[in-house]
Design a protein around this motif. Structure first.
Motif, PDB file in Angstrom:
ATOM      1  N   UNK A  11       0.751  -1.186   0.067  1.00 54.38           N
ATOM      2  CA  UNK A  11       0.015   0.151  -0.074  1.00 54.38           C
ATOM      3  C   UNK A  11       0.925   1.403   0.179  1.00 54.38           C
ATOM      4  N   UNK A  12       0.556   2.149  -0.980  1.00 56.38           N
ATOM      5  CA  UNK A  12       1.358   3.524  -1.248  1.00 56.38           C
ATOM      6  C   UNK A  12       0.626   4.771  -1.084  1.00 56.38           C
ATOM      7  N   UNK A  13      -0.506   4.597  -0.165  1.00 59.24           N
ATOM      8  CA  UNK A  13      -1.316   5.636   0.305  1.00 59.24           C
ATOM      9  C   UNK A  13      -0.344   6.566   1.309  1.00 59.24           C
ATOM     10  N   UNK A  37      -1.361   5.224  -9.386  1.00 58.08           N
ATOM     11  CA  UNK A  37      -1.078   6.472  -8.814  1.00 58.08           C
ATOM     12  C   UNK A  37      -1.361   5.978  -7.098  1.00 58.08           C
ATOM     13  N   UNK A  38      -0.299   6.449  -6.523  1.00 61.94           N
ATOM     14  CA  UNK A  38      -0.362   5.851  -5.238  1.00 61.94           C
ATOM     15  C   UNK A  38      -1.308   6.570  -4.380  1.00 61.94           C
ATOM     16  N   UNK A  44      -6.322  10.342  -1.802  1.00 63.84           N
ATOM     17  CA  UNK A  44      -6.784  11.120  -2.758  1.00 63.84           C
ATOM     18  C   UNK A  44      -8.026  11.657  -2.884  1.00 63.84           C
ATOM     19  N   UNK A  45      -9.059  11.189  -1.586  1.00 67.06           N
ATOM     20  CA  UNK A  45     -10.371  11.488  -1.738  1.00 67.06           C
ATOM     21  C   UNK A  45     -10.948  12.179  -0.676  1.00 67.06           C
ATOM     22  N   UNK A  46      -9.689  12.752   0.392  1.00 69.86           N
ATOM     23  CA  UNK A  46     -10.130  13.308   1.721  1.00 69.86           C
ATOM     24  C   UNK A  46     -10.556  14.584   1.575  1.00 69.86           C
TER      25      UNK A  46
END
Ligand SMILES: Cc1cc2nc3c(=O)[nH]c(=O)nc-3n(C[C@H](O)[C@H](O)[C@H](O)COP(=O)(O)OP(=O)(O)OC[C@H]3O[C@@H](n4cnc5c(N)ncnc54)[C@H](O)[C@@H]3O)c2cc1C
Length: 369
Positions: A11-13, A37-38, A44-46
């Protein structure tokens, strides 16, 4: 031939990137990210805020401990947060104040006048509030990029389009394979897979912890009058909505928590309609258009605290999951603490006040607590 590392992070978040950055100066680290896209999933949705009380008492120490790191590097911009309530909700506002007394959060109880001064066009009936001065917007993309850059600068590797499909335990470590056939060997496997955390654990033969993905929706709406850039983050004390200004528009959420399988989730019409209806009960602004909407998965352990630590049944598997709705604002302290636990290093100024037992996976083991 499998590439060899000390640590493989799935996981690359924000979770995987931040922990990887903290570990890379001390170990050979690879981050394996399924997407190209990590930040594609929750990160990316916060809604991009740092709010001292968000997530409850058990999260406050992580949020406060992260504040200085974020502020010093320019990732926070002043916003302020205002919890509001109607006449019948004053008890909830008082209970909120009481719950966070002595937590380190900066709270002030407001009456109708104080609330109306911050929210132009406030409808009748909203008569109380709690003001949190320190709340800030976070530059989420900037923070995520910062951690990925730090990770690479320290010699770490990020593999994109690397969905881990097999993790086989062998003496002293793991052999991990991706859907596309790449193979990696590592002594330690770290699960930073967000909504997929339980699935990744089970793939590795480790018992799931019951980390549940819950969908949260945000809509960007155009309203008349245009919201002032100084409008605070406004949250319903009852949890039915929040909204904040964003480049002349409003970001608006019904604070939904719909159980979901781990997936690339999409926003539903109903949640957006609920958010708009809730807004219209708060202010007299006209909603002209829903310009954009999105949804993401916030993943919670059963007690809604994150899970950082070695699995009690397998000392070569480390959990870094359950970041819920606070995984951005807590990232610096969580990653620093996580790295100290992995490496067996002492606490430092950022983490010395954190109680790691609150977040340990062992709390879910049979007979604990
Ligand atoms: C609408 C919304 C609003 C939010 N607002 C805020 C906020 O204002 N402030 C805040 O602090 N937090 C907020 N959050 C929460 C925050 O976004 C999350 O806590 C955080 O992004 C979690 O990061 P993560 O790295 O754990 O998860 P993710 O970003 O989802 O990363 C997990 C990664 O693991 C990868 N993965 C999964 N399985 C595999 C596999 N088998 N192999 C390889 N890779 C895999 C996925 O592709 C994904 O990229 C919000 C969340 C949502 C949805």
């Amino acid at each position: 031939m499998a590439e060899r590392f000390d640590i493989a992070i799935v996981g690359g978040g924000m979770a995987g990137a931040s922990l990887g950055a903290e570990l890379a100066p001390h170990a050979r680290v690879v981050v394996l990210e399924a997407e190209d896209r990590p930040g594609y999933h929750a990160t990316g949705r916060s809604a991009a805020f740092w709010e001292e009380c968000y997530g409850g008492r058990g999260i406050v120490p992580l949020t406060l401990a992260s504040g200085a790191y974020l502020r010093e590097r320019g990732f926070l911009a002043r916003r302020g947060a205002l919890y509001i309530g109607r006449e019948g909700q004053h008890g909830e506002l008082d209970a909120f104040m009481a719950r966070f007394t002595d937590s380190g959060a900066t709270l002030e109880r407001l009456g109708r006048e104080g609330v109306a001064a911050q929210v132009p066009g406030l409808r009748d009936g909203w008569t109380g509030g709690v003001w949190e001065e320190a709340c800030a917007d976070i530059d989420v993309a900037g923070l995520h990029a910062h951690y990925l850059a730090e990770l690479r600068r320290a010699g770490g590797t990020v593999e994109l389009r690397a969905r881990v499909s097999h993790a086989v335990r062998r003496a002293g470590g793991w052999t991990v394979a991706t859907e596309r056939g790449a193979r990696f060997e590592a002594d330690l496997l770290i699960d930073a897979a967000g909504a997929w955390a339980d699935e990744v654990a089970e793939m590795a033969g480790v018992a799931a912890l019951g980390i549940a993905p819950l969908q949260r929706t945000v809509a960007q709406v155009r309203v008349d009058p245009q919201p002032s850039p100084d409008l605070p983050l406004v949250l319903d004390i009852g949890g039915a909505f929040y909204f904040k200004p964003e480049n002349g528009r409003l970001w608006l959420s019904p604070q939904d928590e719909t159980p979901s399988a781990p997936c690339d989730t999409a926003p539903g019409e109903l949640a957006v309609a609920q958010a708009v209806a809730a807004l219209q009960e708060v202010v007299d602004w006209r909603v002209e258009a829903v310009e954009r909407k999105w949804a993401g998965l916030r993943s919670f352990a059963p007690d809604r605290r994150p899970v950082y630590g070695f699995d009690p049944g397998d000392g070569a598997f480390f959990w870094f999951a359950g970041q819920g709705g606070f995984g951005i604002q807590t990232a610096p302290a969580a990653a620093r603490l996580g790295a100290q636990l992995v490496l067996g290093r002492p606490r430092d100024a950022m983490t010395e006040r954190l109680d790691a037992d609150l977040y340990a996976p062992a709390r879910f083991a049979a007979g604990s607590g």
